[in-house]
Design a protein around this motif. Structure first.
Motif, PDB file in Angstrom:
ATOM      1  N   GLN A   1       2.820   7.070   4.089  1.00  0.00           N
ATOM      2  CA  GLN A   1       3.225   8.302   3.408  1.00  0.00           C
ATOM      3  C   GLN A   1       2.721   9.539   4.147  1.00  0.00           C
ATOM      4  N   SER A   2       1.567   9.456   4.781  1.00  0.00           N
ATOM      5  CA  SER A   2       1.010  10.612   5.485  1.00  0.00           C
ATOM      6  C   SER A   2       1.872  11.060   6.666  1.00  0.00           C
ATOM      7  N   ALA A   3       2.756  10.197   7.175  1.00  0.00           N
ATOM      8  CA  ALA A   3       3.616  10.556   8.306  1.00  0.00           C
ATOM      9  C   ALA A   3       4.931  11.189   7.861  1.00  0.00           C
ATOM     10  N   ILE A   4       5.199  11.208   6.565  1.00  0.00           N
ATOM     11  CA  ILE A   4       6.437  11.808   6.075  1.00  0.00           C
ATOM     12  C   ILE A   4       6.222  13.306   5.929  1.00  0.00           C
ATOM     13  N   LEU A   5       7.102  14.064   6.558  1.00  0.00           N
ATOM     14  CA  LEU A   5       6.983  15.517   6.544  1.00  0.00           C
ATOM     15  C   LEU A   5       7.750  16.135   5.381  1.00  0.00           C
ATOM     16  N   MET A   6       8.900  15.541   5.040  1.00  0.00           N
ATOM     17  CA  MET A   6       9.745  16.137   4.011  1.00  0.00           C
ATOM     18  C   MET A   6      10.666  15.069   3.432  1.00  0.00           C
ATOM     19  N   LEU A   7      11.001  15.225   2.149  1.00  0.00           N
ATOM     20  CA  LEU A   7      11.940  14.337   1.467  1.00  0.00           C
ATOM     21  C   LEU A   7      13.073  15.164   0.876  1.00  0.00           C
TER      22      LEU A   7
ATOM     23  N   SER B   1       4.881   5.687  13.016  1.00  0.00           N
ATOM     24  CA  SER B   1       5.675   4.626  12.407  1.00  0.00           C
ATOM     25  C   SER B   1       5.678   3.373  13.274  1.00  0.00           C
ATOM     26  N   ILE B   2       6.042   2.267  12.645  1.00  0.00           N
ATOM     27  CA  ILE B   2       6.159   0.989  13.340  1.00  0.00           C
ATOM     28  C   ILE B   2       7.607   0.535  13.222  1.00  0.00           C
ATOM     29  N   GLU B   3       8.227   0.273  14.361  1.00  0.00           N
ATOM     30  CA  GLU B   3       9.616  -0.185  14.369  1.00  0.00           C
ATOM     31  C   GLU B   3       9.655  -1.688  14.138  1.00  0.00           C
ATOM     32  N   VAL B   4      10.502  -2.127  13.217  1.00  0.00           N
ATOM     33  CA  VAL B   4      10.683  -3.551  12.952  1.00  0.00           C
ATOM     34  C   VAL B   4      12.172  -3.865  12.917  1.00  0.00           C
ATOM     35  N   ILE B   5      12.494  -5.094  13.276  1.00  0.00           N
ATOM     36  CA  ILE B   5      13.870  -5.578  13.185  1.00  0.00           C
ATOM     37  C   ILE B   5      13.889  -6.617  12.071  1.00  0.00           C
ATOM     38  N   TYR B   6      14.748  -6.383  11.079  1.00  0.00           N
ATOM     39  CA  TYR B   6      14.885  -7.306   9.958  1.00  0.00           C
ATOM     40  C   TYR B   6      16.363  -7.541   9.727  1.00  0.00           C
ATOM     41  N   ASP B   7      16.772  -8.798   9.752  1.00  0.00           N
ATOM     42  CA  ASP B   7      18.170  -9.159   9.537  1.00  0.00           C
ATOM     43  C   ASP B   7      19.075  -8.430  10.526  1.00  0.00           C
ATOM     44  N   ASP B   8      18.632  -8.377  11.794  1.00  0.00           N
ATOM     45  CA  ASP B   8      19.358  -7.748  12.899  1.00  0.00           C
ATOM     46  C   ASP B   8      19.601  -6.251  12.709  1.00  0.00           C
ATOM     47  N   GLU B   9      18.778  -5.596  11.913  1.00  0.00           N
ATOM     48  CA  GLU B   9      18.860  -4.149  11.728  1.00  0.00           C
ATOM     49  C   GLU B   9      17.508  -3.534  12.037  1.00  0.00           C
ATOM     50  N   LYS B  10      17.539  -2.290  12.534  1.00  0.00           N
ATOM     51  CA  LYS B  10      16.296  -1.592  12.879  1.00  0.00           C
ATOM     52  C   LYS B  10      15.809  -0.784  11.678  1.00  0.00           C
ATOM     53  N   PHE B  11      14.511  -0.907  11.393  1.00  0.00           N
ATOM     54  CA  PHE B  11      13.856  -0.168  10.323  1.00  0.00           C
ATOM     55  C   PHE B  11      12.541   0.376  10.852  1.00  0.00           C
ATOM     56  N   PHE B  12      11.982   1.322  10.124  1.00  0.00           N
ATOM     57  CA  PHE B  12      10.648   1.825  10.414  1.00  0.00           C
ATOM     58  C   PHE B  12       9.777   1.621   9.189  1.00  0.00           C
TER      59      PHE B  12
ATOM     60  N   GLY C   1       0.793  -1.230   0.000  1.00  0.00           N
ATOM     61  CA  GLY C   1       0.000   0.000   0.000  1.00  0.00           C
ATOM     62  C   GLY C   1       0.819   1.271   0.000  1.00  0.00           C
ATOM     63  N   ASP C   2       0.450   2.189   0.890  1.00  0.00           N
ATOM     64  CA  ASP C   2       1.098   3.502   0.943  1.00  0.00           C
ATOM     65  C   ASP C   2       2.189   3.553   2.006  1.00  0.00           C
ATOM     66  N   ARG C   3       2.768   2.408   2.314  1.00  0.00           N
ATOM     67  CA  ARG C   3       3.799   2.358   3.350  1.00  0.00           C
ATOM     68  C   ARG C   3       5.191   2.401   2.743  1.00  0.00           C
ATOM     69  N   ILE C   4       6.145   2.843   3.566  1.00  0.00           N
ATOM     70  CA  ILE C   4       7.521   3.021   3.121  1.00  0.00           C
ATOM     71  C   ILE C   4       8.436   2.416   4.172  1.00  0.00           C
ATOM     72  N   LEU C   5       9.451   1.659   3.738  1.00  0.00           N
ATOM     73  CA  LEU C   5      10.446   1.076   4.630  1.00  0.00           C
ATOM     74  C   LEU C   5      11.622   2.044   4.717  1.00  0.00           C
ATOM     75  N   ILE C   6      11.943   2.479   5.936  1.00  0.00           N
ATOM     76  CA  ILE C   6      12.984   3.476   6.150  1.00  0.00           C
ATOM     77  C   ILE C   6      14.042   2.941   7.103  1.00  0.00           C
ATOM     78  N   LYS C   7      15.306   3.106   6.724  1.00  0.00           N
ATOM     79  CA  LYS C   7      16.441   2.781   7.604  1.00  0.00           C
ATOM     80  C   LYS C   7      16.815   4.058   8.329  1.00  0.00           C
ATOM     81  N   PRO C   8      16.654   4.099   9.660  1.00  0.00           N
ATOM     82  CA  PRO C   8      16.926   5.339  10.387  1.00  0.00           C
ATOM     83  C   PRO C   8      18.419   5.666  10.396  1.00  0.00           C
ATOM     84  N   ILE C   9      18.692   6.953  10.442  1.00  0.00           N
ATOM     85  CA  ILE C   9      20.061   7.423  10.577  1.00  0.00           C
ATOM     86  C   ILE C   9      20.400   7.405  12.058  1.00  0.00           C
ATOM     87  N   LYS C  10      21.563   6.887  12.384  1.00  0.00           N
ATOM     88  CA  LYS C  10      21.975   6.842  13.781  1.00  0.00           C
ATOM     89  C   LYS C  10      22.187   8.269  14.269  1.00  0.00           C
TER      90      LYS C  10
END
Length: 124
Positions: free
Chosen positions: A112-118, A97-108, A16-25
């Motif tokens: 799209q409605s939660a994204i403020l700026m690109l 956002s929803i925090e998920v762990i995939y392959d021992d890495e943190k993602f969100f 759907g309208d979801r996006i997988l994001i790798k957060p910056i430390k």
């Protein structure tokens, strides 16, 4: 098949309208040099990260003016595409956002409605 950095995200399908994001430390120091305790910036309302994958977008309803629209199994769903593209730097609201762990890495996973700026590197 073993997952490698080149293909580990090819198996993932974002819905759907979801996006997988790798957060910056976040930095562990303030601009003035004070050391911040671990996890303090993770509680910020606004987070930043890079777009890894995005969903197809918002589905459009099938036209209802056709009498036998259910008989055409080859009719594919059409989508309004998302603005976010792979590689964009996204600034988003962590509360949505929803925090998920995939392959021992943190993602969100962020709608799209939660994204403020690109921020996008334009190639001409």
């Amino acid at each position: 098949m073993k997952l490698t950095p080149d293909n580990k995200f090819k198996k993932l399908i974002v819905v759907g309208d979801r996006i997988l994001i790798k957060p910056i430390k976040p930095s562990d120091r303030t601009a003035s040099g004070l050391v911040l305790p671990p996890g303090i910036q993770e509680k910020d309302k606004v987070q930043r990260g890079y777009v890894i994958k995005s969903g197809p977008g918002f589905p459009l309803p099938l036209p209802s003016d056709e009498e036998d629209y259910w008989k055409n199994p080859e009719e594919k769903v059409k989508y309004i595409p998302l603005q976010a593209k792979e590689g964009d730097l996204a600034i988003f609201l962590q509360s949505n956002s929803i925090e998920v762990i995939y392959d021992d890495e943190k993602f969100f996973i962020v709608p799209q409605s939660a994204i403020l700026m690109l921020e996008r590197e334009e190639s001409f």
